[in-house]
Scaffold this active site. Structure first.
Site, mmCIF file in Angstrom:
data_model
loop_
_atom_site.group_PDB
_atom_site.id
_atom_site.type_symbol
_atom_site.label_atom_id
_atom_site.label_comp_id
_atom_site.label_asym_id
_atom_site.label_seq_id
_atom_site.Cartn_x
_atom_site.Cartn_y
_atom_site.Cartn_z
ATOM 1 N N HIS A 232 -51.344 42.776 -19.611
ATOM 2 C CA HIS A 232 -50.816 44.921 -20.125
ATOM 3 C C HIS A 232 -51.719 45.204 -18.312
ATOM 4 O O HIS A 232 -51.490 44.193 -17.243
ATOM 5 C CB HIS A 232 -52.186 44.592 -20.315
ATOM 6 C CG HIS A 232 -53.689 43.810 -19.874
ATOM 7 N ND1 HIS A 232 -54.512 44.755 -18.961
ATOM 8 C CD2 HIS A 232 -54.466 43.149 -19.403
ATOM 9 C CE1 HIS A 232 -55.461 43.773 -18.399
ATOM 10 N NE2 HIS A 232 -55.306 43.078 -18.888
ATOM 11 N N ASP A 233 -50.534 46.000 -18.321
ATOM 12 C CA ASP A 233 -51.167 47.160 -17.326
ATOM 13 C C ASP A 233 -50.375 46.619 -15.926
ATOM 14 O O ASP A 233 -49.943 46.916 -14.696
ATOM 15 C CB ASP A 233 -52.580 47.493 -16.580
ATOM 16 C CG ASP A 233 -52.823 48.185 -17.645
ATOM 17 O OD1 ASP A 233 -53.071 49.426 -17.971
ATOM 18 O OD2 ASP A 233 -54.241 47.590 -18.377
ATOM 19 N N GLY B 236 -52.671 40.815 -15.728
ATOM 20 C CA GLY B 236 -53.413 42.750 -15.447
ATOM 21 C C GLY B 236 -53.011 42.532 -14.344
ATOM 22 O O GLY B 236 -53.730 42.357 -13.556
#
Length: 262
Positions: free
Chosen positions: A125-126, A143
């Site tokens: 994520h991100d 992440g």
């Protein structure tokens, strides 16, 4: 909306609200959920799962068992509306996982253009992946990681959350990266350490000798001068006035959250 020129295998499951562009192909037993948009010319092979909100650009190739746009593995995530954006001409090989972002950061995971994501690579994520990168087999980007243009993360390597892998850098296989890797640098090991410059990669990408000499001087200033980073920063900034490519060192030194590999 599915363009009339798209070729969808009868066994594929396409939910309502999916947008599929011209000349897209979708293979057997693939599942595409509401909120997904796929650009023209993209090939989605068999047994792929794509969830949204996800936007995929043009002329990508997505190989079997890839999982694109799934919820992240962050315990703080509780179903917020976050996104995944993938650019053009990427090759996403078998079993690659790319997760959507979180509201604790940008809310979006981004993969640029012309990247090769090899078998079982994990894009958390991100993460922001630039352009023309090579993410090797079974590599893990934790992440909030940023990977610069033309960088390479080789097989079985792991990059710690919030780290930056600089443009044109190269991380050797089986490495554990727990701090930022400056641009142009070769890194290897557990924990990864610098081993000079990615000269071959720079030459392949059109860097000429005078520019290479400037980058080499900047590298030596950081790693071999014996100076502290506080002492090094103004020297690098001065060099960057003549050589903008050296400015990538300054940018990372100024913005690093975890410090650079030493």
């Amino acid at each position: 909306m599915i363009h009339e020129s798209a070729k969808i295998h009868p066994s594929a499951v396409i939910e309502d609200g999916v947008i599929i562009g011209a000349n897209v192909t979708v293979g057997p037993f693939t599942y595409i959920a509401t909120g997904v948009e796929i650009g023209e010319g993209t090939e989605v092979m068999s047994h792929v799962v794509i969830k949204g909100p996800t936007v995929i650009g043009k002329d990508n190739r997505i190989f079997p068992f890839a999982i694109i746009g799934e919820e992240c593995q962050d315990k703080k995530f509780s179903g917020e509306a976050t996104r995944l954006e993938i650019g053009d001409r990427n090759v996403i090989r078998e079993s690659v996982q790319i997760h959507r972002g979180t509201t604790q950061d940008k809310g979006v995971t981004v993969v640029g253009n012309d990247n090769l994501l090899c078998v079982n690579a994990h894009i958390a994520h991100d993460v922001v992946v630039g352009n023309h990168t090579h993410i090797g087999n079974n590599s893990i980007l934790g992440g909030h990681v940023t990977v610069g243009d033309y960088a390479g993360v080789m097989a079985l390597s792991a990059v710690h959350p919030f780290c930056t892998v600089g443009a044109y850098s190269y991380i050797g296989g089986c490495s554990a990266v727990v701090q930022d890797v400056p641009p142009y640098v070769l890194a290897q090991g557990n924990h990864a350490k610098p081993f000079g410059l990615n000269i071959v990669g720079l030459q392949r990408n059109g860097f000429e000798k005078p520019e290479l000499h400037a980058i080499r001087r900047a590298y030596k200033e950081i790693y071999r001068s014996g100076k502290t980073l506080a002492e090094v920063k103004p020297v690098i900034a001065e060099m960057a006035k003549d050589w903008p490519s050296v400015g990538r060192f300054s940018e990372l030194l100024d913005n690093s959250e975890r410090g650079i590999i030493r």
